[in-house]
Scaffold this motif. Structure first.
Motif, PDB file in Angstrom:
ATOM      1  N   ARG A 114      25.968   0.735  -6.828  1.00 45.28           N
ATOM      2  CA  ARG A 114      24.646   0.314  -6.559  1.00 45.28           C
ATOM      3  C   ARG A 114      23.820   1.029  -5.709  1.00 45.28           C
TER       4      ARG A 114
ATOM      5  N   HIS B 128      20.831  -5.443 -11.250  1.00 43.77           N
ATOM      6  CA  HIS B 128      22.068  -6.486 -11.412  1.00 43.77           C
ATOM      7  C   HIS B 128      23.430  -5.686 -11.919  1.00 43.77           C
TER       8      HIS B 128
ATOM      9  N   GLY C 124      27.038  -4.178 -10.703  1.00 42.05           N
ATOM     10  CA  GLY C 124      28.210  -4.509  -9.648  1.00 42.05           C
ATOM     11  C   GLY C 124      28.901  -3.386  -9.276  1.00 42.05           C
ATOM     12  N   SER C 125      28.348  -1.949  -9.660  1.00 41.46           N
ATOM     13  CA  SER C 125      29.027  -0.893  -9.413  1.00 41.46           C
ATOM     14  C   SER C 125      27.945   0.202  -9.244  1.00 41.46           C
TER      15      SER C 125
END
Length: 395
Positions: A217, A212, A214-215
């Motif tokens: 990835r 989870h 957001g960076s």
């Protein structure tokens, strides 16, 4: 030798920094660029979107085959190249994705460097040749769930038990953690903070992957859990106590980030330049408008200054005179400016700037992590503040 007087002007090299590079440095840069274009660029947006890197071991072997893992170290199968060559490699890797540069940086500048600089000879022989070839992957366990910028307050403990050590604790936000074969773990002992090369197949060791994000990835990030992990004394680093050990490794990684951030910036600048030349509004290319050109120039000026700074630090490192405070200056400035370049590029692409069809939003999101890992803006600011005033303001 090609110079600025004999080649076509490069809109992304306003200072003709190309002239400062040696033929070997250009060869390294170009080879890394080809590798990224062939193996990673066609897939990295999908990896990022789905939050996973399939066949990460095969990718690591390919990086090892090119000599990119621990490339600035001497011996044990490492390439022994210059700091500038390593920096240029980091720039090209991060121009593709910060996660790719992180894989190489953690492997070479953190895990391998720690073993190379502080490990016993048997430990070096056991791990470094395999890590240089990509056959073994390493990670670096310093940050904890409750202690990031204050590693001196770490809670991970190592205690002697006969001729062995028993390790208990947790580490957080560890790149490569769940795919690593060896973890460099820093722990508090009765003798102060010490480092250990911990095989990840040791009983009691686990590395659940962090989801989870957001960076970053397109990068493996994990927690390390050490629950009564027993290792022999020869796996402990013998000659370093306190934070000198881990901080020396972080300094190596921060140097690479100084270059790498400029790769992300260059990628976004190139996309913005191409896009505004082609995209038409009000009957003209976007690049024909004064406000657009102002943004492009401001982005390029900061990019040029950042590359010049990285090159200067690299030459100092190759001369053996680079200081930790100078690395802090480079990391602080270049990541901050690279993030601003990416955000500005996003505005020039309009709604397309948030699409993964273009790399801009991916680079911007990645740099949000790079901005705070390996030392936050605040910590590097205080390092420089102490240098300037002679007064430590960390507490």
């Amino acid at each position: 030798m090609t110079t600025s007087a004999t080649r076509q002007p490069d809109p992304l090299d306003l200072l003709d920094l190309e002239d400062f590079l040696t033929d070997d440095e250009r060869a390294v840069r170009d080879a890394v660029r080809r590798l990224c274009d062939d193996l990673v660029e066609p897939h990295v947006a999908e990896w990022y979107e789905h939050g996973r890197v399939p066949q990460v071991r095969e990718l690591t072997v390919a990086l090892g085959d090119m000599g990119l893992l621990g490339m600035h170290l001497e011996g044990y199968g490492c390439a022994g190249l210059s700091a500038v060559a390593y920096g240029l490699a980091c720039l090209e890797l991060e121009a593709t994705d910060s996660g790719l540069r992180s894989l190489v940086s953690v492997q070479g500048s953190l895990a391998m460097y720690a073993i190379w600089r502080w490990g016993r000879e048997e430990t070096k022989q056991q791990w470094l040749p395999r890590m240089a070839s990509g056959q073994a992957i390493g990670c670096f366990g310093l940050t904890e769930p409750d202690h990031g910028s204050d590693p001196g307050s770490m809670r991970t403990r190592a205690r002697r038990h006969g001729s062995d050590w028993i390790l208990d604790g947790r580490k957080m936000w560890i790149t490569n953690g769940s795919v690593a074969d060896v973890a460099v773990v820093w722990a508090v002992t009765d003798e102060g903070v010490r480092g250990f090369a911990v095989p990840t197949d040791s009983p009691g060791f686990s590395a659940p992957e962090i989801k989870h994000k957001g960076s970053l990835r397109a990068s493996v990030t994990s927690e390390l859990v050490l629950d009564g992990v027993r290792i022999p004394d020869e796996f402990a680093f013998p000659d370093v106590r306190g934070l000198k050990g881990p901080l020396s490794c972080l300094n190596e990684a921060r140097y690479g980030i100084t270059w790498g951030a400029m790769g992300a910036a260059r990628s976004c600048l190139q996309v913005a330049l191409d896009y505004t030349r082609q995209r038409e509004q009000f009957g003209r290319p976007l690049a024909a408008f004064q406000l657009t050109q102002h943004k492009l120039v401001e982005m390029n000026v900061e990019y040029a200054k950042g590359v010049l700074l990285a090159w200067h630090l690299g030459r100092r490192k190759d001369s053996g005179v680079l200081t930790p405070a100078q690395v802090s200056l480079g990391k602080l400035n270049n990541v901050r400016e690279a993030l601003d370049i990416c955000r500005t590029a996003r505005t020039l692409l309009g709604a397309n700037g948030v699409s993964l069809e273009y790399p801009v939003i991916r680079h911007a999101a990645n740099l949000e992590s790079v901005l705070t890992y390996e030392g936050t803006v605040e910590m590097h600011t205080l390092v420089l503040g102490q240098l300037m005033t002679g007064i430590p303001a960390f507490r």
